[in-house]
Design a protein around this motif. Structure first.
Motif, short mmCIF file in Angstrom:
data_model
loop_
_atom_site.label_atom_id
_atom_site.label_comp_id
_atom_site.label_asym_id
_atom_site.label_seq_id
_atom_site.Cartn_x
_atom_site.Cartn_y
_atom_site.Cartn_z
N ASP A 200 0.83 -1.20 0.00
CA ASP A 200 0.00 0.00 0.00
C ASP A 200 0.87 1.26 0.00
OD1 ASP A 200 0.88 -0.67 2.55
OD2 ASP A 200 -0.95 -0.04 3.56
N GLU B 66 0.89 4.31 -2.72
CA GLU B 66 0.66 5.69 -2.27
C GLU B 66 1.80 6.63 -2.64
OE1 GLU B 66 0.09 5.15 1.87
OE2 GLU B 66 -1.86 4.16 1.64
N LEU C 133 -2.13 -4.54 -0.69
CA LEU C 133 -3.32 -3.71 -0.76
C LEU C 133 -4.45 -4.37 0.03
CD1 LEU C 133 -3.34 -2.70 -4.54
CD2 LEU C 133 -2.41 -1.42 -2.60
N HIS C 134 -5.48 -3.59 0.34
CA HIS C 134 -6.64 -4.16 1.00
C HIS C 134 -7.21 -5.31 0.16
CE1 HIS C 134 -7.35 -1.70 4.52
NE2 HIS C 134 -7.14 -0.59 3.83
N SER D 90 1.42 -3.78 5.97
CA SER D 90 0.50 -3.31 4.94
C SER D 90 -0.97 -3.48 5.31
CB SER D 90 0.77 -4.07 3.64
OG SER D 90 0.39 -5.43 3.80
N ALA D 91 -1.81 -2.86 4.50
CA ALA D 91 -3.26 -3.00 4.66
C ALA D 91 -3.68 -4.45 4.44
CB ALA D 91 -3.98 -2.09 3.66
#
Length: 404
Positions: A108, A112, A190-191, A290-291
Motif C-alpha cells: 500500500d 501511495e 493492498l486491502h 500493509s493494509a
C-alpha cells in the motif's frame, strides 16, 4: 521453464532508492521521538511525549530529514534517465519472489508513493503477462481448453510460487483433467477488497475474450488468495458481471476466512508497547505492515470492514457478513502440524499460520460460520501452510473434487 536469473532494471533501483531514503527519514523520526521522551523523563507508564524537539536539537533533526529527502530526490531523478524495465525482459523467479514479498509487506505504501516497485495486478500464463484480447490470448495460449482454471496466490507470494518442490497444482490439473491454468499476480499488500474488485474486473475481461467456449470454470485460492476470490465474487455480483454465472467451483487452501492469530497477536503487542512512553516510538515499526496484512486479523473482504477506521487500532471483529457465492460449489482444505484431531496445536496454530477452524470456515458465532458441507472439507495432517501447494494428498483431494 522460468529462469532463476535476476534481471535488475533502473526502475527497480529507483524503487529501492526511494524506500531506502524513506526508511532513513522514518528512522530519524523514531530517534527524535526517543530523544524528546528521554529528555522529559516521564513515568514508565505515563503518556507518550508528543511535542516535537525545539531549538538547536529540532533544527538538527529537520536538517537531517531535509538533506536525506534532497539526496534521495536527486538519485531518483538520475535513475529515471536510464529508462523503465524493458517489456522484453525475461521473467525471473528470484526477482518476482522478492517483489512479491516486498509488496506483501509494503504494497500500500508503494502505491501511495508511486513507487515503481508496486506490482500492477495481472493475469499470467507460464510466467508471462496475458493481454486480455482474443487475438493476444490465442497467441499466448495456442490450445485453450474449454476448462478454465484460475489460481490466486497468497500474501507475499507470486504466481511462480505455485510451483513448489517440482509440483504445481495448475500444471498437474492441466495434464490430468485438461484445464488451462491462468495465474493471478497481484500486490498482496493492498486491502483485500481493493484486490477483489480489480480481480473481478480482470475476470470479466478474461471470460469475454477467452478464445474457446467455456464449459467449466474453477478458481483455486491459497491463503489470502481465497479471501481475494471471495471478495471478487462479492463485487462481481454487485456489478452484474457475466463471469459470476460461469464460475462453477471455488477451492480454498488454508484460507483464513476468520483471520489469522499472528496478526491479532501483533496488534496486541503494539497496543501494550504503546503504553510505555519509552517504547512508544517503536510502534512506528509495527505500523509499517500493509493494509493486506491487517486485513488478515479477522478476514476482511469488503471496503466497509476498514473504510473510515484506524486499521491499527485494537478493536473487536466488526466485519460485514459476506456469504459464499450462490450457485458455486465451495471446498475448503486446512493443514495442521498435529497428527491427531482435537489438540491445542490444531485449534490455535493449525498449519503454522491459519488455524483449522478458520480455514474450514467454522466460527463460534453460527451467523458467521460458512456453510461448507463436511464432504467438501478436508484436513491434511502434518501439512504446513506452504505444503498445501505441493503435497500429493492435497492435490489428490483437489483433483477428486474437480472430477465430480
Amino acid at each position: 521453464m522460468i529462469p532463476n536469473k535476476t534481471f535488475v532494471a533502473s526502475s527497480d533501483l529507483r524503487g529501492l532508492s526511494r524506500l531506502g531514503f524513506a526508511a532513513a527519514v522514518g528512522l530519524t523520526d523514531v530517534v527524535e521521538q526517543m530523544h524528546r521522551t528521554i529528555s522529559r523523563a516521564p513515568l514508565p507508564f505515563g503518556a507518550p511525549v508528543q511535542e516535537p524537539t525545539s531549538g538547536v536539537t529540532g533544527l538538527v533533526y529537520r536538517s537531517i530529514r531535509g538533506a536525506m529527502r534532497l539526496t534521495g530526490g536527486g538519485i531518483d531523478a538520475a535513475l529515471a534517465l536510464l529508462g523503465p524495465r524493458p517489456h522484453t525482459a525475461p521473467p525471473s523467479r528470484s526477482r518476482d519472489a522478492a517483489l512479491a514479498a516486498l509488496n506483501g509487506v509494503l504494497g500500500d505504501h508503494l502505491v501511495e508513493t508511486d513507487n515503481p516497485l508496486a506490482l500492477p495486478m495481472q493475469l499470467r500464463h507460464e510466467g508471462r503477462t496475458l493481454r486480455l484480447d482474443g487475438q493476444s490470448l490465442s497467441v499466448a495460449i495456442p490450445s485453450p481448453s474449454k476448462r478454465l482454471l484460475v489460481l490466486v496466490h497468497g500474501l507475499c507470494l507470486s504466481d511462480l510460487q505455485w510451483n513448489r518442490k517440482g509440483h504445481d497444482h495448475g500444471a498437474s490439473l492441466a495434464q490430468e483433467l485438461g484445464y488451462t491454468p491462468v495465474y493471478l499476480y497481484y500486490n498482496s499488500g493492498l486491502h483485500v477488497s481493493a484486490n477483489g474488485r480489480l480481480f473481478a474486473s480482470l475476470l470479466e475481461e478474461l471470460i469475454a475474450q477467452w478464445p474457446a467456449p467455456i464449459e467449466d470454470f474453477v478458481i483455486i485460492g491459497h491463503s489470502m488468495g481465497g479471501l481475494v476470490a471471495r471478495s471478487a465474487c462479492h463485487y462481481g455480483d454487485a456489478a452484474g458481471h457475466c463471469w459470476r454465472r460461469r464460475l462453477r467451483k471455488l477451492v480454498f487452501l488454508g484460507t483464513p476466512h476468520h483471520g489469522a492469530p499472528l496478526e491479532r497477536a501483533g496488534n496486541w503487542i503494539e497496543l501494550v508497547v504503546g503504553k510505555n512512553p519509552y517504547m512508544a516510538a517503536f510502534t512506528r515499526f509495527g505500523k509499517i505492515r500493509s493494509a493486506g496484512i491487517t486485513d488478515l486479523r479477522y478476514g476482511n473482504l469488503v471496503d466497509e470492514d476498514w473504510d473510515g477506521r484506524d486499521r491499527f487500532a485494537h478493536k473487536n471483529d466488526s466485519r460485514r457478513k459476506v456469504c459464499l457465492p450462490e450457485d458455486v460449489a465451495c471446498y475448503a482444505i486446512a493443514g495442521t502440524a498435529a497428527q491427531e484431531a482435537g489438540g491445542l496445536s490444531e485449534r490455535l496454530v493449525g498449519d503454522g499460520l491459519v488455524p483449522v477452524a478458520s480455514a474450514l470456515g467454522h466460527h463460534r458465532n453460527a451467523a458467521r460460520a460458512l456453510p461448507i458441507s463436511r464432504d467438501r472439507q478436508w484436513i491434511g495432517r502434518g501439512v504446513s501452510h506452504l505444503d498445501l501447494l505441493c503435497r500429493s494428498d492435497v492435490y489428490e483431494r483437489i483433483a477428486g473434487w474437480l472430477k465430480k
